[in-house]
Design a protein around this motif. Structure first.
Motif, PDB file in Angstrom:
ATOM      1  N   GLN A 196       0.840  -1.199   0.000  1.00  0.00           N
ATOM      2  CA  GLN A 196       0.000   0.000   0.000  1.00  0.00           C
ATOM      3  C   GLN A 196       0.872   1.244   0.000  1.00  0.00           C
ATOM      4  O   GLN A 196       1.950   1.253   0.589  1.00  0.00           O
ATOM      5  N   GLN A 197       0.344   2.258  -0.655  1.00  0.00           N
ATOM      6  CA  GLN A 197       0.969   3.573  -0.605  1.00  0.00           C
ATOM      7  C   GLN A 197      -0.061   4.541  -0.037  1.00  0.00           C
ATOM      8  O   GLN A 197      -1.125   4.741  -0.630  1.00  0.00           O
ATOM      9  N   LEU A 198       0.258   5.122   1.094  1.00  0.00           N
ATOM     10  CA  LEU A 198      -0.657   6.021   1.792  1.00  0.00           C
ATOM     11  C   LEU A 198      -0.169   7.446   1.654  1.00  0.00           C
ATOM     12  O   LEU A 198       1.037   7.713   1.670  1.00  0.00           O
ATOM     13  N   SER A 199      -1.103   8.347   1.554  1.00  0.00           N
ATOM     14  CA  SER A 199      -0.780   9.768   1.466  1.00  0.00           C
ATOM     15  C   SER A 199      -1.862  10.558   2.211  1.00  0.00           C
ATOM     16  O   SER A 199      -3.051  10.388   1.940  1.00  0.00           O
ATOM     17  N   LEU A 200      -1.434  11.370   3.122  1.00  0.00           N
ATOM     18  CA  LEU A 200      -2.337  12.255   3.864  1.00  0.00           C
ATOM     19  C   LEU A 200      -1.782  13.662   3.744  1.00  0.00           C
ATOM     20  O   LEU A 200      -0.635  13.919   4.130  1.00  0.00           O
ATOM     21  N   SER A 201      -2.606  14.565   3.196  1.00  0.00           N
ATOM     22  CA  SER A 201      -2.092  15.910   2.929  1.00  0.00           C
ATOM     23  C   SER A 201      -3.176  16.967   3.202  1.00  0.00           C
ATOM     24  O   SER A 201      -4.356  16.652   3.374  1.00  0.00           O
ATOM     25  N   TYR A 202      -2.717  18.199   3.235  1.00  0.00           N
ATOM     26  CA  TYR A 202      -3.609  19.351   3.352  1.00  0.00           C
ATOM     27  C   TYR A 202      -3.354  20.228   2.134  1.00  0.00           C
ATOM     28  O   TYR A 202      -2.216  20.608   1.845  1.00  0.00           O
ATOM     29  N   GLN A 203      -4.458  20.553   1.408  1.00  0.00           N
ATOM     30  CA  GLN A 203      -4.337  21.289   0.151  1.00  0.00           C
ATOM     31  C   GLN A 203      -5.085  22.604   0.242  1.00  0.00           C
ATOM     32  O   GLN A 203      -6.212  22.657   0.754  1.00  0.00           O
ATOM     33  N   ALA A 204      -4.437  23.643  -0.227  1.00  0.00           N
ATOM     34  CA  ALA A 204      -5.072  24.966  -0.276  1.00  0.00           C
ATOM     35  C   ALA A 204      -4.866  25.545  -1.668  1.00  0.00           C
ATOM     36  O   ALA A 204      -3.741  25.597  -2.168  1.00  0.00           O
ATOM     37  N   GLN A 205      -5.976  25.964  -2.268  1.00  0.00           N
ATOM     38  CA  GLN A 205      -5.905  26.471  -3.644  1.00  0.00           C
ATOM     39  C   GLN A 205      -6.644  27.802  -3.750  1.00  0.00           C
ATOM     40  O   GLN A 205      -7.782  27.941  -3.294  1.00  0.00           O
ATOM     41  N   TYR A 206      -5.948  28.753  -4.347  1.00  0.00           N
ATOM     42  CA  TYR A 206      -6.541  30.065  -4.588  1.00  0.00           C
ATOM     43  C   TYR A 206      -6.916  30.151  -6.059  1.00  0.00           C
ATOM     44  O   TYR A 206      -6.106  29.835  -6.940  1.00  0.00           O
ATOM     45  N   ILE A 207      -8.167  30.580  -6.355  1.00  0.00           N
ATOM     46  CA  ILE A 207      -8.628  30.735  -7.741  1.00  0.00           C
ATOM     47  C   ILE A 207      -9.159  32.157  -7.902  1.00  0.00           C
ATOM     48  O   ILE A 207     -10.072  32.586  -7.168  1.00  0.00           O
ATOM     49  N   GLY A 208      -8.578  32.864  -8.862  1.00  0.00           N
ATOM     50  CA  GLY A 208      -9.017  34.233  -9.115  1.00  0.00           C
ATOM     51  C   GLY A 208      -9.399  34.416 -10.574  1.00  0.00           C
ATOM     52  O   GLY A 208      -8.643  34.026 -11.480  1.00  0.00           O
ATOM     53  N   LEU A 209     -10.599  34.976 -10.816  1.00  0.00           N
ATOM     54  CA  LEU A 209     -11.085  35.217 -12.182  1.00  0.00           C
ATOM     55  C   LEU A 209     -11.051  36.707 -12.467  1.00  0.00           C
ATOM     56  O   LEU A 209     -11.576  37.519 -11.698  1.00  0.00           O
ATOM     57  N   ASN A 210     -10.484  37.095 -13.593  1.00  0.00           N
ATOM     58  CA  ASN A 210     -10.449  38.492 -14.030  1.00  0.00           C
ATOM     59  C   ASN A 210     -11.341  38.672 -15.252  1.00  0.00           C
ATOM     60  O   ASN A 210     -11.339  37.834 -16.153  1.00  0.00           O
ATOM     61  N   GLY A 211     -12.120  39.768 -15.238  1.00  0.00           N
ATOM     62  CA  GLY A 211     -12.998  40.050 -16.378  1.00  0.00           C
ATOM     63  C   GLY A 211     -14.306  39.299 -16.330  1.00  0.00           C
ATOM     64  O   GLY A 211     -14.915  39.041 -17.370  1.00  0.00           O
ATOM     65  N   THR A 212     -14.767  38.930 -15.154  1.00  0.00           N
ATOM     66  CA  THR A 212     -16.034  38.205 -15.025  1.00  0.00           C
ATOM     67  C   THR A 212     -17.086  39.105 -14.381  1.00  0.00           C
ATOM     68  O   THR A 212     -16.753  40.074 -13.693  1.00  0.00           O
ATOM     69  N   ILE A 213     -18.334  38.766 -14.602  1.00  0.00           N
ATOM     70  CA  ILE A 213     -19.415  39.568 -14.012  1.00  0.00           C
ATOM     71  C   ILE A 213     -19.831  39.001 -12.655  1.00  0.00           C
ATOM     72  O   ILE A 213     -20.747  39.539 -12.018  1.00  0.00           O
ATOM     73  N   LEU A 214     -19.167  37.912 -12.213  1.00  0.00           N
ATOM     74  CA  LEU A 214     -19.519  37.314 -10.936  1.00  0.00           C
ATOM     75  C   LEU A 214     -19.190  38.267  -9.795  1.00  0.00           C
ATOM     76  O   LEU A 214     -18.197  39.009  -9.846  1.00  0.00           O
ATOM     77  N   THR A 215     -20.024  38.235  -8.781  1.00  0.00           N
ATOM     78  CA  THR A 215     -19.804  39.139  -7.637  1.00  0.00           C
ATOM     79  C   THR A 215     -18.650  38.675  -6.763  1.00  0.00           C
ATOM     80  O   THR A 215     -18.077  39.470  -6.016  1.00  0.00           O
ATOM     81  N   SER A 216     -18.328  37.384  -6.856  1.00  0.00           N
ATOM     82  CA  SER A 216     -17.211  36.852  -6.052  1.00  0.00           C
ATOM     83  C   SER A 216     -16.221  36.164  -6.984  1.00  0.00           C
ATOM     84  O   SER A 216     -16.265  34.940  -7.174  1.00  0.00           O
ATOM     85  N   PRO A 217     -15.350  36.919  -7.618  1.00  0.00           N
ATOM     86  CA  PRO A 217     -14.425  36.342  -8.587  1.00  0.00           C
ATOM     87  C   PRO A 217     -13.247  35.608  -7.937  1.00  0.00           C
ATOM     88  O   PRO A 217     -12.381  35.095  -8.639  1.00  0.00           O
ATOM     89  N   VAL A 218     -13.207  35.586  -6.619  1.00  0.00           N
ATOM     90  CA  VAL A 218     -12.097  34.955  -5.905  1.00  0.00           C
ATOM     91  C   VAL A 218     -12.645  33.841  -5.024  1.00  0.00           C
ATOM     92  O   VAL A 218     -13.692  34.019  -4.385  1.00  0.00           O
ATOM     93  N   ALA A 219     -11.959  32.721  -4.976  1.00  0.00           N
ATOM     94  CA  ALA A 219     -12.398  31.610  -4.122  1.00  0.00           C
ATOM     95  C   ALA A 219     -11.191  30.845  -3.604  1.00  0.00           C
ATOM     96  O   ALA A 219     -10.161  30.752  -4.270  1.00  0.00           O
ATOM     97  N   TYR A 220     -11.348  30.288  -2.395  1.00  0.00           N
ATOM     98  CA  TYR A 220     -10.353  29.405  -1.804  1.00  0.00           C
ATOM     99  C   TYR A 220     -10.956  28.011  -1.678  1.00  0.00           C
ATOM    100  O   TYR A 220     -12.060  27.849  -1.163  1.00  0.00           O
ATOM    101  N   GLU A 221     -10.225  27.043  -2.158  1.00  0.00           N
ATOM    102  CA  GLU A 221     -10.625  25.646  -1.996  1.00  0.00           C
ATOM    103  C   GLU A 221      -9.564  24.970  -1.132  1.00  0.00           C
ATOM    104  O   GLU A 221      -8.419  24.823  -1.540  1.00  0.00           O
ATOM    105  N   VAL A 222      -9.949  24.559   0.059  1.00  0.00           N
ATOM    106  CA  VAL A 222      -8.984  24.004   1.012  1.00  0.00           C
ATOM    107  C   VAL A 222      -9.561  22.752   1.665  1.00  0.00           C
ATOM    108  O   VAL A 222     -10.788  22.535   1.645  1.00  0.00           O
ATOM    109  N   GLY A 223      -8.648  21.955   2.253  1.00  0.00           N
ATOM    110  CA  GLY A 223      -9.129  20.796   3.000  1.00  0.00           C
ATOM    111  C   GLY A 223      -8.133  19.639   2.992  1.00  0.00           C
ATOM    112  O   GLY A 223      -7.195  19.602   2.191  1.00  0.00           O
ATOM    113  N   PRO A 224      -8.355  18.665   3.867  1.00  0.00           N
ATOM    114  CA  PRO A 224      -7.486  17.494   3.920  1.00  0.00           C
ATOM    115  C   PRO A 224      -7.838  16.484   2.831  1.00  0.00           C
ATOM    116  O   PRO A 224      -8.978  16.404   2.388  1.00  0.00           O
ATOM    117  N   LYS A 225      -6.816  15.687   2.455  1.00  0.00           N
ATOM    118  CA  LYS A 225      -7.019  14.690   1.401  1.00  0.00           C
ATOM    119  C   LYS A 225      -6.299  13.406   1.789  1.00  0.00           C
ATOM    120  O   LYS A 225      -5.141  13.427   2.195  1.00  0.00           O
TER     121      LYS A 225
END
Length: 464
Positions: A101-130
């Motif tokens: 077996q190969q085990l992997s336990l990690s914590y991931q944090a991702q920043y996503i930013g959209l430019n030129g969109t009409i969305l009110t929240s063009p920035v989002a963070y996706e985080v969590g354990p994996k």
């Protein structure tokens, strides 16, 4: 008077200081022989190296980061934006297990930013354990390849260790044999010189009798031949002493050719009382061979596994939080509201099926050959040990006989000297008996050397 006593004291002290025993010589060899010192350092560090095989299954810390700036044309730029910026961070632990077996336990944090969109929240963070898990089902079936890799490293280190143990033991054995051979060479030279002296006295006696016509010329020629024979033996004894003395000095790190110290006599009673282990223990060189064959076996397993198809079952579980604010996204991830998981299989196989099958079969035969070779070597090692035990008994008996013979020859010469004082024998007869006694001493020394050779060889069979 004081000066006389002082001179006697200094002389006795110098004589005592010039005497060396085997324990002293062995200590000098250990402290001054560079090869022995190097081997000792390697053996002392073996415990640290032996932990290397455990590192395969030790956890590893890993970290990933990447930055992405996506300016490619979007299908719907009003919502997807003109450019997308992504920053991804990941920190985790990975570990292999002995069961594939190969085990992997990690914590991931991702920043996503959209430019030129009409969305009110063009920035989002996706985080969590994996959590990721992979289980091998064909190649490296339940960790066979991983365990073979671990055993290979372990066998490699163990083989080196036993090889160096054997070299260390052999050097110490060489030191003991050299000490004994040097002592015997010194004694042999002394005895041969004594025998030459007696032969010269016989020659003088025979010459006088021949000149007075009291004996045949053949007696004189026989005495002359004996002197020449003893001169030849003295020369051989000197050459032998010179050779062993050079080796004696070199082993303890000295460049001189002559051994000036007086060597302590060999304890014959200790040799006769030598006891060996009743249980068989193979020598270190056999243990090294055993580990090398184990290494070869595991190499064979590794190559067999290398060309097998890969078939793996894998799964992922990720708790993810998503929010324009990092802290809120992190809290959401630990609340386990956005759980997702993946289960799947992976398959990969070599296209050269027939060649791979032949290669696997060849390594399988190699593994079986290694096992057969090991069994044969083990039988030979046990047979050698049994032969040494028999030689030990035989050489002890020979040494006992040579001691008895020496005692008889000594008694014989004492009786003959007493008869000479009484006028009941001749000087010639006494001289001949003295030569017999010297020959008996030489025989006894050779018996000691033969027995010591066997005991030092049996010492190599002691448990490591």
């Amino acid at each position: 008077m004081v000066q006389l006593w002082l001179a006697l004291f200094v002389g006795c002290w110098q004589a005592y200081a010039n005497v060396i025993g085997f324990a002293d010589y062995e200590k000098q060899v250990i402290n001054k022989n560079k090869t022995l010192q190097s081997l000792k350092n390697n053996l002392d560090n073996y415990q640290k190296k032996s932990q290397e095989s455990q590192l395969i299954f030790s956890p590893y810390l890993y970290a990933n980061f990447y930055y992405s700036d996506d300016e490619s044309e979007k299908l719907n730029p009003q919502f997807m934006g003109v450019t997308t910026t992504v920053k991804n961070y990941e920190l985790g632990l990975k570990q292999l297990t002995p069961f594939g077996q190969q085990l992997s336990l990690s914590y991931q944090a991702q920043y996503i930013g959209l430019n030129g969109t009409i969305l009110t929240s063009p920035v989002a963070y996706e985080v969590g354990p994996k959590l990721e898990l992979t289980q091998s089902l064909w190649r490296n079936f339940f960790g066979q390849e991983n365990r073979a890799q671990q055993k290979l490293i372990s066998s490699q280190n163990a083989a080196t260790y036993f090889q160096e143990v054997y070299q260390y033991q052999q050097l110490l054995r060489q030191a003991k044999l050299l000490y004994v051979n040097t002592y015997i060479a010194k004694e042999a030279l002394r005895l041969q010189q004594e025998a030459l002296k007696r032969a010269e006295e016989i020659l003088t006696w025979a010459k006088k009798r021949s000149q007075r016509q009291l004996a045949d010329e053949s007696d004189f020629l026989q005495a002359q031949a004996q002197v020449l024979s003893k001169e030849y033996e003295v020369k051989n004894a000197k050459e032998n002493l010179s050779q062993v003395s050079k080796q004696f000095q070199t082993l303890r790190g000295l460049e001189s050719d002559d051994v000036e110290e007086i060597l302590s006599p060999i304890n014959v009673d200790e040799l006769l009382n030598y006891k060996f282990d009743s249980e068989f223990y193979p020598k270190a060189d056999f243990m090294a061979l055993k580990e090398q064959l184990e290494l070869s076996k595991n190499q064979s397993i590794l190559y067999q596994e290398k060309y097998k198809p890969t078939f793996e079952l894998f799964g992922q579980m990720h708790y993810q939080g998503r929010d324009p604010e990092y802290n809120r996204a992190d809290d959401e991830a630990w609340d386990k509201k956005n759980e997702w998981w993946v289960v799947g299989v992976r398959f990969m196989a070599p296209l050269f099926f027939l060649d791979a099958a032949d290669t696997i079969s060849a390594y399988s035969v190699q593994e079986e050959s290694a096992q057969s070779n090991l069994r044969q070597k083990e039988m030979e090692s046990f047979s050698d040990w049994k032969n040494l035990r028999e030689k030990l008994t035989q050489n002890k008996e020979k040494l006992k006989i040579s001691k008895k013979l020496l005692g008889v020859q000594k008694k014989k010469i004492e009786v003959e000297r007493a008869r000479l004082k009484q006028g009941r024998t001749t000087t010639y007869q006494v001289l001949m008996f003295e030569i017999d006694y010297l020959n008996a001493e030489l025989m006894n020394l050779r018996s000691v050397a033969d027995l010591l050779y066997v005991t030092t060889e049996l010492d190599l069979h002691k448990k490591i």
